[in-house]
Design a protein around this motif. Sequence first.
Motif, PDB file in Angstrom:
ATOM      1  N   VAL A 110      -4.432   0.711  -1.209  1.00 46.33           N
ATOM      2  CA  VAL A 110      -3.821  -0.596  -1.487  1.00 46.33           C
ATOM      3  C   VAL A 110      -3.516  -0.678  -2.984  1.00 46.33           C
ATOM      4  O   VAL A 110      -4.420  -0.584  -3.811  1.00 46.33           O
ATOM      5  N   ALA A 111      -2.235  -0.821  -3.322  1.00 46.18           N
ATOM      6  CA  ALA A 111      -1.857  -0.921  -4.741  1.00 46.18           C
ATOM      7  C   ALA A 111      -1.880  -2.375  -5.186  1.00 46.18           C
ATOM      8  O   ALA A 111      -2.238  -2.694  -6.322  1.00 46.18           O
ATOM      9  N   VAL A 112      -1.452  -3.280  -4.300  1.00 47.51           N
ATOM     10  CA  VAL A 112      -1.408  -4.706  -4.616  1.00 47.51           C
ATOM     11  C   VAL A 112      -2.008  -5.484  -3.440  1.00 47.51           C
ATOM     12  O   VAL A 112      -1.434  -5.501  -2.357  1.00 47.51           O
ATOM     13  N   GLY A 148       2.145  -5.868 -17.709  1.00 45.53           N
ATOM     14  CA  GLY A 148       0.818  -5.305 -17.471  1.00 45.53           C
ATOM     15  C   GLY A 148       0.801  -3.835 -17.827  1.00 45.53           C
ATOM     16  O   GLY A 148       1.855  -3.218 -18.006  1.00 45.53           O
ATOM     17  N   PRO A 149      -0.391  -3.259 -17.925  1.00 49.29           N
ATOM     18  CA  PRO A 149      -0.507  -1.848 -18.305  1.00 49.29           C
ATOM     19  C   PRO A 149      -0.008  -0.936 -17.194  1.00 49.29           C
ATOM     20  O   PRO A 149       0.184  -1.375 -16.053  1.00 49.29           O
ATOM     21  N   SER A 150       0.172   0.323 -17.512  1.00 48.32           N
ATOM     22  CA  SER A 150       0.652   1.315 -16.557  1.00 48.32           C
ATOM     23  C   SER A 150      -0.250   1.335 -15.318  1.00 48.32           C
ATOM     24  O   SER A 150      -1.468   1.324 -15.432  1.00 48.32           O
ATOM     25  N   GLY A 151       0.372   1.333 -14.150  1.00 45.28           N
ATOM     26  CA  GLY A 151      -0.379   1.450 -12.910  1.00 45.28           C
ATOM     27  C   GLY A 151      -0.904   0.134 -12.356  1.00 45.28           C
ATOM     28  O   GLY A 151      -1.611   0.119 -11.346  1.00 45.28           O
ATOM     29  N   CYS A 152      -0.556  -1.006 -12.959  1.00 44.29           N
ATOM     30  CA  CYS A 152      -1.114  -2.285 -12.499  1.00 44.29           C
ATOM     31  C   CYS A 152      -0.372  -2.847 -11.293  1.00 44.29           C
ATOM     32  O   CYS A 152      -0.782  -3.848 -10.718  1.00 44.29           O
ATOM     33  N   GLY A 153       0.770  -2.236 -10.929  1.00 43.93           N
ATOM     34  CA  GLY A 153       1.451  -2.678  -9.710  1.00 43.93           C
ATOM     35  C   GLY A 153       2.754  -3.430  -9.932  1.00 43.93           C
ATOM     36  O   GLY A 153       3.304  -4.008  -9.002  1.00 43.93           O
ATOM     37  N   LYS A 154       3.287  -3.388 -11.142  1.00 39.73           N
ATOM     38  CA  LYS A 154       4.539  -4.109 -11.448  1.00 39.73           C
ATOM     39  C   LYS A 154       5.702  -3.547 -10.638  1.00 39.73           C
ATOM     40  O   LYS A 154       6.413  -4.286  -9.951  1.00 39.73           O
ATOM     41  N   THR A 155       5.892  -2.239 -10.721  1.00 42.56           N
ATOM     42  CA  THR A 155       7.019  -1.609 -10.028  1.00 42.56           C
ATOM     43  C   THR A 155       6.847  -1.732  -8.520  1.00 42.56           C
ATOM     44  O   THR A 155       7.814  -1.988  -7.794  1.00 42.56           O
ATOM     45  N   THR A 156       5.631  -1.593  -8.048  1.00 45.23           N
ATOM     46  CA  THR A 156       5.355  -1.723  -6.617  1.00 45.23           C
ATOM     47  C   THR A 156       5.785  -3.112  -6.129  1.00 45.23           C
ATOM     48  O   THR A 156       6.436  -3.251  -5.097  1.00 45.23           O
ATOM     49  N   THR A 157       5.461  -4.140  -6.890  1.00 43.92           N
ATOM     50  CA  THR A 157       5.834  -5.512  -6.529  1.00 43.92           C
ATOM     51  C   THR A 157       7.353  -5.668  -6.511  1.00 43.92           C
ATOM     52  O   THR A 157       7.920  -6.254  -5.588  1.00 43.92           O
ATOM     53  N   ASP A 201      13.895  -3.117 -13.898  1.00 41.12           N
ATOM     54  CA  ASP A 201      12.663  -2.350 -14.103  1.00 41.12           C
ATOM     55  C   ASP A 201      12.701  -1.668 -15.472  1.00 41.12           C
ATOM     56  O   ASP A 201      13.476  -0.740 -15.672  1.00 41.12           O
ATOM     57  N   GLU A 202      11.885  -2.137 -16.376  1.00 38.25           N
ATOM     58  CA  GLU A 202      11.840  -1.610 -17.750  1.00 38.25           C
ATOM     59  C   GLU A 202      13.252  -1.434 -18.293  1.00 38.25           C
ATOM     60  O   GLU A 202      13.625  -0.324 -18.714  1.00 38.25           O
ATOM     61  N   PRO A 203      14.072  -2.491 -18.297  1.00 33.54           N
ATOM     62  CA  PRO A 203      15.495  -2.314 -18.594  1.00 33.54           C
ATOM     63  C   PRO A 203      15.776  -1.834 -20.017  1.00 33.54           C
ATOM     64  O   PRO A 203      16.827  -1.270 -20.267  1.00 33.54           O
ATOM     65  N   SER A 233       0.825  -1.213   0.000  1.00 35.35           N
ATOM     66  CA  SER A 233       0.000   0.000   0.000  1.00 35.35           C
ATOM     67  C   SER A 233       0.850   1.249   0.000  1.00 35.35           C
ATOM     68  O   SER A 233       2.008   1.226   0.423  1.00 35.35           O
ATOM     69  N   TYR A 234       0.249   2.327  -0.471  1.00 37.50           N
ATOM     70  CA  TYR A 234       0.805   3.667  -0.318  1.00 37.50           C
ATOM     71  C   TYR A 234      -0.178   4.411   0.574  1.00 37.50           C
ATOM     72  O   TYR A 234      -1.301   4.697   0.142  1.00 37.50           O
ATOM     73  N   GLY A 235       0.207   4.692   1.806  1.00 34.51           N
ATOM     74  CA  GLY A 235      -0.740   5.282   2.752  1.00 34.51           C
ATOM     75  C   GLY A 235      -1.923   4.345   2.915  1.00 34.51           C
ATOM     76  O   GLY A 235      -1.747   3.156   3.170  1.00 34.51           O
TER      77      GLY A 235
HETATM   78  N1  ATP Z   1       4.623   6.667  -4.367  1.00 33.79           N
HETATM   79  C1  ATP Z   1       3.336   6.392  -4.572  1.00 33.79           C
HETATM   80  N2  ATP Z   1       2.357   6.952  -3.820  1.00 33.79           N
HETATM   81  C2  ATP Z   1       1.061   6.680  -4.027  1.00 33.79           C
HETATM   82  N3  ATP Z   1       0.610   5.820  -4.967  1.00 33.79           N
HETATM   83  C3  ATP Z   1       1.523   5.236  -5.754  1.00 33.79           C
HETATM   84  C4  ATP Z   1       2.928   5.491  -5.607  1.00 33.79           C
HETATM   85  N4  ATP Z   1       3.587   4.756  -6.541  1.00 33.79           N
HETATM   86  C5  ATP Z   1       2.650   4.088  -7.226  1.00 33.79           C
HETATM   87  N5  ATP Z   1       1.403   4.358  -6.761  1.00 33.79           N
HETATM   88  C6  ATP Z   1       0.131   3.793  -7.241  1.00 33.79           C
HETATM   89  O1  ATP Z   1       0.185   2.383  -7.110  1.00 33.79           O
HETATM   90  C7  ATP Z   1      -0.381   1.736  -8.237  1.00 33.79           C
HETATM   91  C8  ATP Z   1       0.645   0.805  -8.873  1.00 33.79           C
HETATM   92  O2  ATP Z   1       1.725   1.578  -9.387  1.00 33.79           O
HETATM   93  P1  ATP Z   1       3.034   0.941 -10.037  1.00 33.79           P
HETATM   94  O3  ATP Z   1       4.045   2.018 -10.195  1.00 33.79           O
HETATM   95  O4  ATP Z   1       3.418  -0.261  -9.258  1.00 33.79           O
HETATM   96  O5  ATP Z   1       2.491   0.487 -11.441  1.00 33.79           O
HETATM   97  P2  ATP Z   1       3.271  -0.061 -12.702  1.00 33.79           P
HETATM   98  O6  ATP Z   1       2.507  -1.248 -13.134  1.00 33.79           O
HETATM   99  O7  ATP Z   1       4.701  -0.234 -12.385  1.00 33.79           O
HETATM  100  O8  ATP Z   1       3.057   1.113 -13.733  1.00 33.79           O
HETATM  101  P3  ATP Z   1       4.063   1.784 -14.800  1.00 33.79           P
HETATM  102  O9  ATP Z   1       4.196   0.804 -15.919  1.00 33.79           O
HETATM  103  O10 ATP Z   1       3.334   3.031 -15.197  1.00 33.79           O
HETATM  104  O11 ATP Z   1       5.356   2.050 -14.056  1.00 33.79           O
HETATM  105  C9  ATP Z   1      -0.854   2.844  -9.163  1.00 33.79           C
HETATM  106  O12 ATP Z   1      -2.231   3.038  -8.959  1.00 33.79           O
HETATM  107  C10 ATP Z   1      -0.061   4.050  -8.717  1.00 33.79           C
HETATM  108  O13 ATP Z   1      -0.768   5.225  -8.949  1.00 33.79           O
END
Ligand code: ATP
Length: 337
Positions: A19-21, A38-47, A160-162, A14-16
């Motif tokens: 819940v992102a994932v 996955g598409p932008s914002g799906c949680g790849k980087t968060t994972t 990450d997106e190398p 989570s961010y605050g």
């Molecule tokens: N620092 C942050 N604070 C708050 N929310 C965040 C933060 N970083 C990411 N998020 C949110 O968490 C969710 C997942 O983001 P994440 O960056 O993991 O996606 P992604 O799949 O890697 O996307 P991209 O391909 O655009 O990098 C999104 O809804 C994003 O807005």
Amino acid sequence: MSENFVQLTDLTLSYGKTVAVPELNLSIAEGELVALLGPSGCGKTTTMRAIAGLLPPTSGRILIDGRDVTRMAANKRGIGLVFQSYALFPHLNAFENVAFGLRLQKMSNDEVQTRTMAGIEKVGLSGFEKRKPAEMSGGQQQRLSLARSLVMEPKVLLLDEPLSNLDARLRLEMRTELQRVQRETGVTMVFVTHDQAEALAMADRIVLMNAGKIEQVGTPEDLYARPETAFAADFIGFENIFHVKDGALVSDAGSLPMTTASDAAILAWRPGGVQVGQGPHQGAVLASSFAGEHREYVIDSALGQIKADAPVGAAAVAIGDTIAFDLPLHTARALDA
Ligand SMILES: Nc1ncnc2c1ncn2[C@@H]1O[C@H](COP(=O)(O)OP(=O)(O)OP(=O)(O)O)[C@@H](O)[C@H]1O
């Protein structure tokens, strides 16, 4: 070899309060090359950040090589990181960039020398030791950043997106290069990409994510031929997806009677699976473009727009003219609702 080399169990990130994932479960085998797609914002980087130790999980566990690293500091986890922005030291030459981490470990000069040179050779940069990053191409900088991580002999290498900063040709070249390095070192690699072609071309296994959840996990062959959901099918190139209702294909735009009945709830076709030039249906050509191996049509039909690839050699139909087509069942992928 461990089948559960990296194990994520009920991992919530989570961010605050957001819940992102939620409750992610995933096992990665030792020596595997896995794509998080996955598409932008799906949680790849968060994972990835959670595996790396850069984002503490809200709940759940992370195991690497049998050790619970959930609360362990990032630098203790035995993980290498390669970012799209390389993060090289601009004032150090290639050799010193690669040697940097080794020197921090208080290794003897001889060993630093041997391991650095081996790392540089592994990524095909022998002869470039004295160059500064600014004197190297994007692809060479990317290799350097890979060498810098590899010499630390990480248990897991996260990328990450190398390839996203590289131009189209270099990107293709680096795909093969990353695969080769992975094969030769046997390091477990997880890379993030939003590019399905990149994931299909490189990965042993693809983890397709959608809105923080795993949509489907499978080999590239599996995902390409047998997507299990409309989201997966759409993401992997089935550009024509329709519901089946009362013997007709149905979309928001309208419907078309089916010539053969189907029990499926949803049917999906790749452009190459649509038959053009003959068939029971008609539409107006909205767009037509030459694509080397085939011609790509966008057809305006009673179902809305149909994307169809015509084979080489078929006579081109002009924009605005009518074209016959069919959506044959034998080229369709049947999906549950
Ligand atoms: N620092 C942050 N604070 C708050 N929310 C965040 C933060 N970083 C990411 N998020 C949110 O968490 C969710 C997942 O983001 P994440 O960056 O993991 O996606 P992604 O799949 O890697 O996307 P991209 O391909 O655009 O990098 C999104 O809804 C994003 O807005």
